[in-house]
Design a protein around this motif. Structure first.
Motif, PDB file in Angstrom:
ATOM      1  N   GLU A   1      15.085 -46.418 -18.482  1.00 21.21           N
ATOM      2  CA  GLU A   1      14.941 -45.265 -17.807  1.00 21.21           C
ATOM      3  C   GLU A   1      15.270 -44.995 -16.641  1.00 21.21           C
ATOM      4  N   GLU A   2      14.548 -45.870 -15.808  1.00 23.31           N
ATOM      5  CA  GLU A   2      14.637 -45.737 -14.258  1.00 23.31           C
ATOM      6  C   GLU A   2      15.828 -46.090 -13.714  1.00 23.31           C
TER       7      GLU A   2
ATOM      8  N   THR B   1      17.651 -53.411 -12.469  1.00 27.34           N
ATOM      9  CA  THR B   1      16.770 -53.442 -13.476  1.00 27.34           C
ATOM     10  C   THR B   1      16.425 -54.800 -13.683  1.00 27.34           C
TER      11      THR B   1
ATOM     12  N   LYS C   1      18.442 -43.481 -14.378  1.00 25.81           N
ATOM     13  CA  LYS C   1      18.212 -42.204 -13.265  1.00 25.81           C
ATOM     14  C   LYS C   1      19.002 -42.525 -12.097  1.00 25.81           C
ATOM     15  N   GLN C   2      19.025 -43.774 -11.650  1.00 28.96           N
ATOM     16  CA  GLN C   2      19.519 -44.059 -10.517  1.00 28.96           C
ATOM     17  C   GLN C   2      21.054 -44.038 -10.581  1.00 28.96           C
TER      18      GLN C   2
END
Ligand SMILES: *[C@@H]1O[C@H](CO)[C@@H](O)[C@H](O)[C@H]1NC(C)=O
Ligand SMILES: *[C@@H]1O[C@H](CO)[C@@H](O)[C@H](O)[C@H]1NC(C)=O
Ligand SMILES: *[C@@H]1O[C@H](CO)[C@@H](O)[C@H](O)[C@H]1NC(C)=O
Ligand SMILES: *[C@@H]1O[C@H](CO)[C@@H](O)[C@H](O)[C@H]1NC(C)=O
Length: 624
Positions: free
Chosen positions: A297-298, A312, A301-302
């Motif tokens: 998820e993170e 990641t 977004k990036q």
């Protein structure tokens, strides 16, 4: 009377005016022979650009068709999509500034790029005095697979003409032409990109050879080379189809990076300072849709906030994967010339890299950098390549590996802590590059690495390939090991004990062997396209010099003019290595404009040189 002929005039006038313009533009183009004459021709191009995008596109297209540079539809499509970017540049830079020189270098290959503009990359913290040491506990290595430059042509049509007049063939251009000279075959043809079943075949083989792989990386270029015929919808769809295809076959997660072909127009990545209706948002959305299943998820977004880059963690490991969109450093991304202001870090890609490497250092992790463009080649902006080098120097203790594609060749490149003293001791990082799937550039291939689970150093790099000229290839490609770097090169590197990782010092010592032992060097050359059958002449002279230079740099200003444009190469420049350094955008507008001025200068070449040049051009143009 008057009323009866004035409509005719109305129709004819623009045509006359346009014909005059085309004539002027052709003359301006044909007058370009070096950096100075390029600058002198710019006012003409600028004047046409000032008439508007439509006039610019019409004029350059007419010149391309008139001079028979490409088929009319190729001229039309490439210039309609990419022309407005050049016109935008021409309206925004001043005629004799640094940007104009960079433009002349990128578009025509005729200027020495300006020296690097001094800039110190800001770092949040100085390098630690006692950096963490990563020590192998001698545990068994894990496997990581590396795919690159798939260039899958979803319009590939078995039976269509494989020998055509366009930059790539095997599409049903003629709508079922009855006179096919050379039919496109099921698993690919030499003048064509990869058909879908070839990608399936490779992924299935990879799943077999890399059954225990913890994860895979893909270093960009999903899309085919039909750059005159790309659209946002088509590219988005093809990106999604490839993600689905990878997900369906590969059981371990995949960490992809974005290639220069993942855009429409090709190579088009406007900067966040660019005021224009073209944006890359849709590309980042296509990445998010396809990649979130692997990157989390993170990182998803990036992609939007960092223009297609993300970071990641590799699954269950203390290893950070940093995937960069390097297209903001690519000379053929023509948005980079739309201002006289020099931007050290377009879209903050370097700042993002620093942020992620600092986080890794703070957490005691190691990091891999994965991206499309190898930073040390002639087609990378000198400024950004040099600033990237500063980052590598600062975080050399954290970076355990770098992986790239783009050249289509199976090769490596070493970064040094002091480029004036290229020694094993100063070798601080090594980049693994390629190979490609598309049969255009050699035998379709991929790599599997053995990785130490404590240090994340490379223990072995194995290249697997399917032999394109194997008689059974078109029935079912047979994938096999071409070589293991450890087995092939280990025994000839005197300093190598047979134990330990293939670290930067090892690769440096291998380049020492290549300098002395031509047999070993020619083996490396044959492995670049994954087979001797793709080598037409030995790589000697300038080719050898260039290749040896390329292996020893991650900075694009080190090999100098050797990595410059192809038509400046000596006639004996060879067919490999050096030519791959050429900046190359497939068959886009840059290629078309270079072909036009090449046509003009051809009278000064001997016939032999010309025909060699033609062969070289063809190879290079299709190479990336
Ligand atoms: C990570 O480790 C956990 C717990 O050991 C395990 O359940 C999971 O399958 C592992 N994930 C991967 C991708 O290896
Ligand atoms: C462009 O991106 C950089 C880096 O993220 C940022 O610092 C800058 O403010 C942005 N500029 C604009 C005009 O959005
Ligand atoms: C780099 O190498 C050159 C040539 O040996 C030497 O003169 C210079 O001092 C070195 N630079 C650094 C920073 O060590
Ligand atoms: C040169 O390299 C080849 C392998 O490519 C090896 O067989 C040969 O022994 C080497 N020659 C010398 C003199 O080291």
């Amino acid at each position: 009377m008057r009323a009866s002929w004035s409509p005719v005039l109305v129709v004819l006038l623009p045509t006359f005016a346009a014909a005059g313009l085309v004539d002027q533009v052709e003359r301006a183009l044909l007058s370009i022979t070096d950096c100075g004459t390029c600058h002198s021709a710019l006012p003409t191009f600028k004047a046409v650009a000032n008439l508007g995008d439509a006039a610019f596109v019409r004029t350059i297209t007419a010149a391309c068709i008139d001079l028979k540079i490409e088929d009319p539809d190729v001229c039309e499509g490439a210039i309609r999509t990419q022309g407005p970017i050049l016109a935008h540049d021409l309206r925004h830079f001043s005629l004799w500034g640094q940007t104009a020189t960079k433009f002349c270098e990128a578009v025509f290959g005729l200027c020495e790029p300006p020296a690097v503009n001094a800039y110190e990359v800001p770092f949040p913290k100085p390098a630690p005095e006692n950096p963490k040491t990563f020590v192998s506990r001698g545990r068994p290595p894990f496997q990581m697979m590396h795919f690159s430059d798939a260039h899958i042509d979803r319009q590939y049509t078995v039976g269509a003409e494989a020998s055509c007049t366009k930059p790539i063939c095997c599409r049903d251009y003629e709508k079922r032409s009855k006179h096919v000279k050379m039919p496109a075959l099921p698993f690919g043809s030499r003048n064509c990109d990869a058909p879908t079943p070839l990608a399936d075949s490779m992924l299935e083989a990879a799943e077999k050879f890399g059954a225990s792989a913890k994860f895979s990386i893909f270093t960009g270029d999903v899309i085919d080379h039909a750059v005159w015929d790309v659209s946002e919808d088509g590219v988005s769809q093809d990106m999604q189809t490839f993600s689905d295809q990878m997900a369906a076959i590969l059981s371990a997660p995949l960490f992809p990076a974005l290639g220069n072909h993942e855009s429409a127009p090709t190579n088009s990545f406007p900067r966040n300072t660019t005021e224009h209706e073209i944006t890359s948002e849709w590309v980042f959305n296509a990445q998010r849709a396809g990649w979130s299943q692997w990157i989390g998820e993170e990182a998803t977004k990036q992609l939007r906030h960092h223009s297609g880059s993300y970071s990641t963690m590799a699954p269950n490991m203390s290893l950070r994967i940093i995937s960069l969109n390097t297209q903001y450093w690519y000379k053929q991304n023509f948005w980079l010339y739309d201002s006289d202001t020099q931007q050290p870090d377009p879209n903050g890609i370097l700042a993002f890299l620093v942020q992620e490497l600092q986080a890794a250092e703070d957490a005691g992790e190691r990091a891999y950098i994965i991206a499309h463009m190898p930073p040390g080649r002639g087609d990378v902006m000198r400024d950004q390549s040099s600033y990237f080098d500063q980052v590598i120097q600062r975080y050399k203790n954290t970076i355990a590996g770098q992986f790239y594609g783009h050249t289509h060749a199976d090769e490596f490149a070493i970064g040094y802590s002091n480029y004036s003293e290229q020694t094993a001791v100063n070798a601080m990082s090594v980049a693994m590059i390629g190979p490609a799937l598309t049969p255009m550039s050699g035998n379709p291939a991929f790599k599997i690495y053995d990785i130490d689970p404590d240090t994340f150093e490379i223990m072995d790099a194995r290249t697997y390939r399917a032999r394109f000229y194997d008689p059974h290839y078109q029935l079912e490609p047979t994938w096999e090991l071409l070589y293991s770097a450890r087995e092939l090169y280990g025994p000839i590197v005197p300093s190598f004990s047979g134990k330990g990782p293939l670290n930067p010092a090892f690769w440096h010592d291998l380049t020492e062997v290549f300098h002395k032992n031509d047999t070993a060097f020619q083996t490396y050359i044959a492995n670049k396209p994954r087979g001797r059958e793709f080598i037409w002449s030995p790589c000697q002279g300038a080719c050898k010099e260039g290749t040896l230079c390329e292996m020893r740099t991650l900075r694009s200003d080190v090999c100098g003019r050797m990595s410059g444009p192809i038509f400046h190469l000596p006639a004996n420049g060879g067919t490999h290595g050096v030519l791959h350094m050429d900046s190359c955008d497939g068959s886009g507008i840059g290629h078309i404009l270079r072909k036009i001025i090449q046509k003009a200068s051809s009278s000064s070449f001997s016939t032999l040189e010309l025909s060699e040049l033609g062969g070289h051009l063809e190879q290079t143009v299709l190479a990336m």
